[in-house]
Design a protein around this motif. Structure first.
Motif, short mmCIF file in Angstrom:
data_model
loop_
_atom_site.label_atom_id
_atom_site.label_comp_id
_atom_site.label_asym_id
_atom_site.label_seq_id
_atom_site.Cartn_x
_atom_site.Cartn_y
_atom_site.Cartn_z
N PRO A 71 0.81 -1.23 0.00
CA PRO A 71 0.00 0.00 0.00
C PRO A 71 0.83 1.28 0.00
O PRO A 71 0.46 2.27 -0.61
N ASP A 72 1.98 1.25 0.70
CA ASP A 72 2.79 2.46 0.83
C ASP A 72 3.87 2.58 -0.25
O ASP A 72 4.50 3.64 -0.37
N GLY A 73 4.09 1.53 -1.02
CA GLY A 73 5.11 1.57 -2.04
C GLY A 73 6.52 1.62 -1.49
O GLY A 73 7.43 2.14 -2.14
N ASN A 74 6.73 1.06 -0.27
CA ASN A 74 8.04 1.16 0.39
C ASN A 74 8.89 -0.08 0.19
O ASN A 74 10.08 -0.08 0.53
N LEU A 75 8.30 -1.15 -0.31
CA LEU A 75 9.05 -2.39 -0.43
C LEU A 75 10.02 -2.32 -1.59
O LEU A 75 9.77 -1.65 -2.61
N GLY A 76 11.12 -3.04 -1.44
CA GLY A 76 12.12 -3.14 -2.49
C GLY A 76 12.63 -4.55 -2.59
O GLY A 76 12.25 -5.43 -1.80
N PRO A 77 13.49 -4.83 -3.54
CA PRO A 77 14.00 -6.20 -3.72
C PRO A 77 14.61 -6.78 -2.46
O PRO A 77 14.50 -7.99 -2.21
N GLU A 78 15.24 -5.93 -1.65
CA GLU A 78 15.93 -6.45 -0.47
C GLU A 78 14.97 -6.85 0.64
O GLU A 78 15.36 -7.57 1.58
N THR A 79 13.74 -6.41 0.58
CA THR A 79 12.78 -6.72 1.65
C THR A 79 11.70 -7.71 1.23
O THR A 79 10.92 -8.15 2.07
N LEU A 80 11.61 -8.02 -0.05
CA LEU A 80 10.52 -8.87 -0.52
C LEU A 80 10.61 -10.30 -0.02
O LEU A 80 9.60 -11.01 0.02
N SER A 81 11.79 -10.71 0.34
CA SER A 81 11.94 -12.10 0.82
C SER A 81 11.34 -12.29 2.20
O SER A 81 11.12 -13.42 2.63
N ARG A 82 11.06 -11.21 2.90
CA ARG A 82 10.55 -11.30 4.27
C ARG A 82 9.06 -10.97 4.38
O ARG A 82 8.55 -10.88 5.49
N THR A 98 -6.50 2.34 -6.60
CA THR A 98 -6.01 2.34 -5.22
C THR A 98 -4.74 3.17 -5.06
O THR A 98 -4.47 3.69 -3.98
N GLY A 99 -3.94 3.24 -6.10
CA GLY A 99 -2.64 3.91 -6.00
C GLY A 99 -1.59 3.05 -5.33
O GLY A 99 -0.49 3.54 -5.03
N TYR A 100 -1.90 1.76 -5.08
CA TYR A 100 -0.94 0.87 -4.42
C TYR A 100 0.11 0.39 -5.43
O TYR A 100 -0.04 0.52 -6.64
N THR A 101 1.15 -0.20 -4.86
CA THR A 101 2.16 -0.90 -5.65
C THR A 101 1.93 -2.40 -5.47
O THR A 101 1.69 -2.87 -4.35
N TYR A 102 1.99 -3.13 -6.57
CA TYR A 102 1.73 -4.58 -6.54
C TYR A 102 2.97 -5.31 -7.05
O TYR A 102 3.54 -4.95 -8.09
N TRP A 103 3.36 -6.35 -6.27
CA TRP A 103 4.50 -7.18 -6.65
C TRP A 103 3.98 -8.56 -7.04
O TRP A 103 3.11 -9.13 -6.39
N MET A 104 4.50 -9.06 -8.16
CA MET A 104 4.09 -10.38 -8.66
C MET A 104 5.35 -11.23 -8.83
O MET A 104 6.32 -10.79 -9.44
N TYR A 174 10.54 -11.08 -10.30
CA TYR A 174 9.62 -10.22 -9.56
C TYR A 174 9.16 -9.09 -10.50
O TYR A 174 10.01 -8.41 -11.10
N LEU A 175 7.86 -8.94 -10.62
CA LEU A 175 7.28 -7.90 -11.49
C LEU A 175 6.60 -6.85 -10.61
O LEU A 175 5.69 -7.17 -9.83
N LYS A 176 7.07 -5.60 -10.74
CA LYS A 176 6.52 -4.50 -9.95
C LYS A 176 5.55 -3.70 -10.83
O LYS A 176 5.88 -3.34 -11.97
N ALA A 177 4.35 -3.38 -10.31
CA ALA A 177 3.36 -2.59 -11.05
C ALA A 177 2.81 -1.51 -10.13
O ALA A 177 2.35 -1.80 -9.02
N ALA A 178 2.87 -0.26 -10.59
CA ALA A 178 2.34 0.87 -9.82
C ALA A 178 1.58 1.79 -10.77
O ALA A 178 2.08 2.13 -11.85
N SER A 179 0.39 2.19 -10.35
CA SER A 179 -0.42 3.02 -11.24
C SER A 179 -1.35 3.91 -10.43
O SER A 179 -1.84 3.52 -9.36
N GLN A 180 -1.61 5.12 -10.98
CA GLN A 180 -2.58 6.02 -10.37
C GLN A 180 -3.99 5.77 -10.93
O GLN A 180 -4.95 6.35 -10.43
N SER A 181 -4.08 4.96 -11.96
CA SER A 181 -5.39 4.67 -12.52
C SER A 181 -5.82 3.28 -12.04
O SER A 181 -6.26 3.11 -10.91
#
Length: 640
Positions: A71-82, A98-104, A174-181
């Motif tokens: 939700p906050d868009g704060n995650l990065g590659p170094e934290t996704l494992s946890r 939603t404006g969230y960031t989604y990791w796949m 890992y696929l990162k997707a972020a959108s305002q729409s």
């Protein structure tokens, strides 16, 4: 020795203990299912890897993806494992505004040793940021940045290109997707050949869509040029705005100009729609209140469209435009349609059908954005399908409006022609059409004060004997009824012999014969025969009979209009008119019925067919010189 209190610790039989264990196992399994559903764990929901094959061109990824919502868009590659991951269960990975960031996360098993390139096809045009990472042990590598914020990824078509070469062995991505729409991913891993096939198929469909809209624009532009109708101008503007809206909304703006979709484009489209609707139903004239409401709505849309550029984050502008603004505009259109139906507008049917289709398809599309309706190829392309349908139906609506307008104009023209014909026929009863033709005019409306022409005409005067005495014996109504019945029997005879009645003067008839003088004498003889029949009918009904006298003279006459601009009258001015009238009066002196002048006799083409008696030179009242006159004698006459 230990003794057990059997009251506190009862001893169960073997069968009872077995049943208890079965019940305990069932309850345990049920509780475990609930816990696992409410608190999913990574091991249970871990997605299976994709195994590459030499003979396979595409791989659907949705069943091989784990998802994490940031939700906050704060995650990065170094934290996704946890973090906690959930297995995706939807074919179209769909998230709203939603404006969230989604990791796949997905894993590729390349044990077959395939070294060729693959394309990760998301089938999405709205997402601003798309990033693909390769995880190798504890290290991460950014393979590709795509999305609207990276226009260079839109090279081949209106979707971002995400190419990569899977290394041999098993690797995790890992696929990162972020959108305002909104996000609508339908991820598929494709070989270059399969990817080009997909592009070709989609570009063909898009080409068909844009071709239809462009054809509609050109067609209606030509109609606007030919008809000079502002309704067509507004419709062309609306079609252009739809074309631009879809062009940028489907990613072609990024592909060609590096510019993505903005809520401003929707605002412009809505303003054009309101202009077209207002003009189509002619609200300024037919529905003034709706017209004023439409003006205020368009002003508000303009303010909102401009203001939406300054709203951050943009997802709020997307939300307001796609939900509130669109609903208001569609409500305005529906209100117009309802008012048109109530007013009995014949041109509203295709308009209503066109807008109904677009509203329904747009509602489906909004349902996808707000995750009410599942996303698929049909619902995701709802606005495109609806806009094509609407463009065709609204063009048919305009064609129907033109046809109905043309039909109404033709009917109005025909009514005017019928009215003019009836008026001309009515005027002809007062002003003979022959008289109008003498003046060189086509109709009575062309006659001007002072129109005149001089020509030789034979004039016939007829008068009823002792009419004053007759009038004294009858009421005015009886006198008028008598005159009308008499004129009805005499008028057709004059027209039959190529003459026309110039005027009725009380009981007298003044008729003009522009052709041969023979026509006037033939008419006079038939008039006397008709008088015999007229009197016979009156005798049967025990009514008084009448006698008439006829005078005929030929000479130069001036035919023209006299009076003033507000009151005109056609007349014949000449001494010949007075002469004919005086000849008719001489019938009393000589006890005759038909008298003609020497000039008329000399002008006859066939004088031998008439019985003529020479009465010599006679003094005529009002004239200095004597007039040579003749009597036309009728054989078997009863009226003498």
């Amino acid at each position: 020795m230990i003794f057990m209190d059997t009251q506190k610790f009862p001893i169960y039989q073997k069968g009872e203990l077995s049943n208890m264990l079965i019940r305990f196992r069932i309850i345990t399994v049920f509780l475990l299912m609930i816990v696992l559903h409410v608190f999913p764990c990574q091991i249970l929901y871990a997605a299976t890897p994709i195994t590459l094959q030499h003979d396979q061109e595409s791989y659907e990824l949705w069943d091989h993806i784990d998802i994490n919502v940031d939700p906050d868009g704060n995650l990065g590659p170094e934290t996704l494992s946890r973090v906690h991951w959930e297995k995706n269960i939807r074919k179209v990975i769909q998230y709203g505004l939603t404006g969230y960031t989604y990791w796949m996360r997905f894993t590729v098993n390349n044990t077959a040793g395939i070294d060729s390139e693959y394309y990760l096809d998301t089938n999405d045009t709205q997402t601003e940021i798309v990033e693909l990472y390769l995880a190798t042990g504890t290290s991460w590598k950014l393979l590709k940045q795509a999305g609207r914020f990276h226009p260079d990824s839109f090279k081949l078509w209106n979707r971002p290109d995400i190419p990569f070469v899977p290394p041999r062995g098993t690797t995790t991505y890992y696929l990162k997707a972020a959108s305002q729409s909104y996000i609508n991913f339908e991820p598929v891993l494709r070989t270059p050949t399969n990817y080009l096939k997909k592009i070709s198929r989609y570009l063909f469909l898009y080409g068909a869509y844009f071709s239809i809209i462009v054809v509609m624009i050109l067609y209606n532009t030509l109609l606007f040029i030919g008809m000079k109708s502002k309704t067509y101008a507004f419709y062309v503007l609306y079609l252009i705005s739809i074309l631009g809206h879809q062009f940028f909304g489907e990613g072609f703006g990024v592909m060609f100009f590096g510019a993505g979709y903005l809520p401003l484009y929707s605002g412009i489209t809505f303003i054009a729609a309101c202009l077209f609707t207002d003009s189509y139903f002619e609200n300024r004239r037919n529905h003034p209140l709706i017209h004023r409401a439409g003006i205020w709505l368009m002003v508000a849309l303009g303010v909102w469209s401009a203001g939406s550029l300054f709203i951050h984050p943009q997802r709020y502008a997307y939300f307001i435009t796609s939900s509130i603004v669109s609903t208001v505009v569609y409500t305005y259109v529906i209100l117009n349609c309802a008012a048109a139906i109530k007013a009995g507008n014949k041109t509203a049917s295709f308009f209503i059908l066109g807008w109904s289709g677009l509203i329904i398809f747009s509602a489906m599309y909004l349902g996808v954005i707000f995750q009410i309706i599942p996303a698929n190829g049909f619902t995701l392309n709802g606005i495109g399908i609806g806009s094509v349908y609407e463009a065709v139906m609204l063009s048919l609506a305009l064609a129907q409006q033109v046809n109905i307008s043309r039909q109404e104009r033709e009917e109005a023209i025909q009514r005017n022609l019928d009215t003019q014909t009836r008026m001309a026929e009515s005027f002809a009863r007062f002003v003979p059409k022959e008289f109008i033709q003498f003046l060189g005019r086509q109709s009575i409306i062309d006659i001007q004060l002072g129109d005149q022409i001089q020509r030789t005409i034979t004039i016939l005067f007829s008068d009823i004997r002792s009419f004053t005495t007759f009038s004294e014996k009858n009421t005015p109504q009886e006198t008028i009824d008598f005159l009308n019945s008499y004129f009805v029997s005499i008028g057709p005879i004059i027209r039959k012999n190529r003459g026309f009645v110039d005027k009725y003067i009380g009981d007298a008839i003044m008729a003009l014969f522009p052709g041969n003088p023979d026509d006037a004498i033939d008419a006079a003889e038939e008039m006397m025969h008709q008088l015999d029949k007229f009197n016979a009918d009156r005798t049967i009904s025990n009514r008084e009979t009448i006698r008439i006298g006829i005078g005929i003279h030929t000479g130069e006459c001036m035919l023209g209009t006299i009076g003033e601009k507000d009151r005109l009258e056609t007349t014949v001015i000449a001494d010949a008119v007075n002469t004919a009238s005086r000849l008719e009066g001489l019938n009393k002196r000589f006890n005759t019925t038909i008298l003609i002048s020497q000039k008329t006799l000399a002008s006859l083409k066939n004088p031998g067919k008439y019985h003529v008696r020479d009465l010599g030179l006679q003094q005529v009242r009002g004239k200095t010189d004597k007039l040579h006159i003749h009597e036309i004698i009728q054989q078997h006459a009863q009226h003498v």
